[in-house]
Motif scaffolding. Sequence first.
Motif, PDB file in Angstrom:
ATOM      1  N   GLU A 119      33.085  44.948 116.666  1.00  0.00           N
ATOM      2  CA  GLU A 119      31.998  44.020 116.991  1.00  0.00           C
ATOM      3  C   GLU A 119      31.231  44.490 118.222  1.00  0.00           C
ATOM      4  N   GLN A 178      25.026  49.140 119.182  1.00  0.00           N
ATOM      5  CA  GLN A 178      24.054  49.789 118.314  1.00  0.00           C
ATOM      6  C   GLN A 178      22.795  48.936 118.171  1.00  0.00           C
ATOM      7  N   ALA A 179      22.994  47.632 117.984  1.00  0.00           N
ATOM      8  CA  ALA A 179      21.854  46.735 117.789  1.00  0.00           C
ATOM      9  C   ALA A 179      20.958  46.681 119.023  1.00  0.00           C
ATOM     10  N   GLY A 180      21.543  46.641 120.195  1.00  0.00           N
ATOM     11  CA  GLY A 180      20.758  46.521 121.419  1.00  0.00           C
ATOM     12  C   GLY A 180      20.483  47.838 122.116  1.00  0.00           C
ATOM     13  N   GLU A 208      23.174  34.359 129.706  1.00  0.00           N
ATOM     14  CA  GLU A 208      21.791  34.772 129.515  1.00  0.00           C
ATOM     15  C   GLU A 208      20.939  34.432 130.723  1.00  0.00           C
ATOM     16  N   ASP A 230      29.055  47.432 117.161  1.00  0.00           N
ATOM     17  CA  ASP A 230      27.875  46.986 116.411  1.00  0.00           C
ATOM     18  C   ASP A 230      26.828  46.395 117.344  1.00  0.00           C
ATOM     19  N   ALA A 231      27.275  45.612 118.338  1.00  0.00           N
ATOM     20  CA  ALA A 231      26.338  45.005 119.287  1.00  0.00           C
ATOM     21  C   ALA A 231      25.649  46.080 120.119  1.00  0.00           C
ATOM     22  N   VAL A 289      29.402  41.116 124.034  1.00  0.00           N
ATOM     23  CA  VAL A 289      28.556  41.183 122.837  1.00  0.00           C
ATOM     24  C   VAL A 289      27.159  40.660 123.142  1.00  0.00           C
ATOM     25  N   ALA A 290      27.074  39.529 123.846  1.00  0.00           N
ATOM     26  CA  ALA A 290      25.770  38.954 124.175  1.00  0.00           C
ATOM     27  C   ALA A 290      24.948  39.904 125.037  1.00  0.00           C
ATOM     28  N   ARG A 327      23.743  43.031 122.959  1.00  0.00           N
ATOM     29  CA  ARG A 327      22.669  42.706 122.024  1.00  0.00           C
ATOM     30  C   ARG A 327      21.327  42.541 122.737  1.00  0.00           C
ATOM     31  N   ARG A 328      21.369  42.232 124.028  1.00  0.00           N
ATOM     32  CA  ARG A 328      20.150  42.113 124.824  1.00  0.00           C
ATOM     33  C   ARG A 328      19.739  43.436 125.455  1.00  0.00           C
TER      34      ARG A 328
END
Length: 342
Positions: A132, A138-140, A79, A135-136, A109-110, A113-114
């Motif tokens: 996984e 899609q989320a980010g 990060e 999904d990440a 994944v990290a 998601r960002r």
Amino acid sequence: MTAASVPGSPDDVAVVLSGYGPVGRAYAELLRTRGAELAHRYGVRLRLGAVRTGSAHCLPLPDGRVPPRPAWGPPVALERSLDRAGARVLVQALPSSPAVRGQAAEEAVAALRRGVHVVTAAKGHLLTHWSELGDAAQAGRGLIRISGATGAALPAADLARAGVRGLGCASVRACPNGTATFVLDRLAAGESLAEAVGEAQRRGIAEADPSADLSGEDAATKVRLLAALLWGWEPSAVRVRTEPVDERTASAARAAAARGNRLRAVAGANAGEPLVVSVRLEETVPGDPLHALAGPEKAVVYGCPEAGDITVSGGRSSPVGAALAMLKDTLDVTTAGRFGFG
């Protein structure tokens, strides 16, 4: 409007590179030496924001070069690395080994998601963390591109992901491992397995440990990933059957050559037989796209019954070939939607 006539100032895009082996070094050098050309042609100025490994971290020098390893500092959290660089893309040039699979998955994944796009040449975490990662993303609202993991410079993943979409692709038949093709042709010419593998290693085609290439594991992995893009298969659920290239293969390769044919390690999958990938030694005949391969070339045939078979072949098996594939993918995720004819 063409890509070469992009108006205005180029968009500055920082990239964090994870992994600095031969492929990572080649990728970093491409960014440094081709930055101005890419900015002019595609409207994005790709720059290296940081390089990270499991044990060290560095920032590039003002001229874009990566400092020598003794000048690197201790590792930092992903990060912090992404934030400090203002990164929009994480590029993974990590080895496809169990030892780094967890690290590769965690970082990808990290980043996703960002909202940071991921370009990867590593295969292991794609097999074990496919859902996984999806999904990440899609989320980010991030993108994942995997050309370097499915055939280096061969754009097989592009076709599987988008190029044959809607064409009713029902099967894949491929020689996606250049080492196996090279070795089989050398066996057909009368060399021993040890001689053929040694020559492949001398030319930089084969890894120091070619077991995954000769066993069929690497070819199966690539087709598992292509099937996931084509038909939504979960790679970790796919059953694999392989036939290896070994000492006993030489006589079969020579016999095929005597008939004017060529022995190939063919990886295949069929939409009608879900979650099964096979790799078998197949005698190919003239006119077959897989027969025509020379040296370490690769090919994938997408079987589309109504549209007709679609074949992509060629592509260099080398660190530079993989680095070029990752560069292509980096441009893809950073120029998406910029042009009328992208």
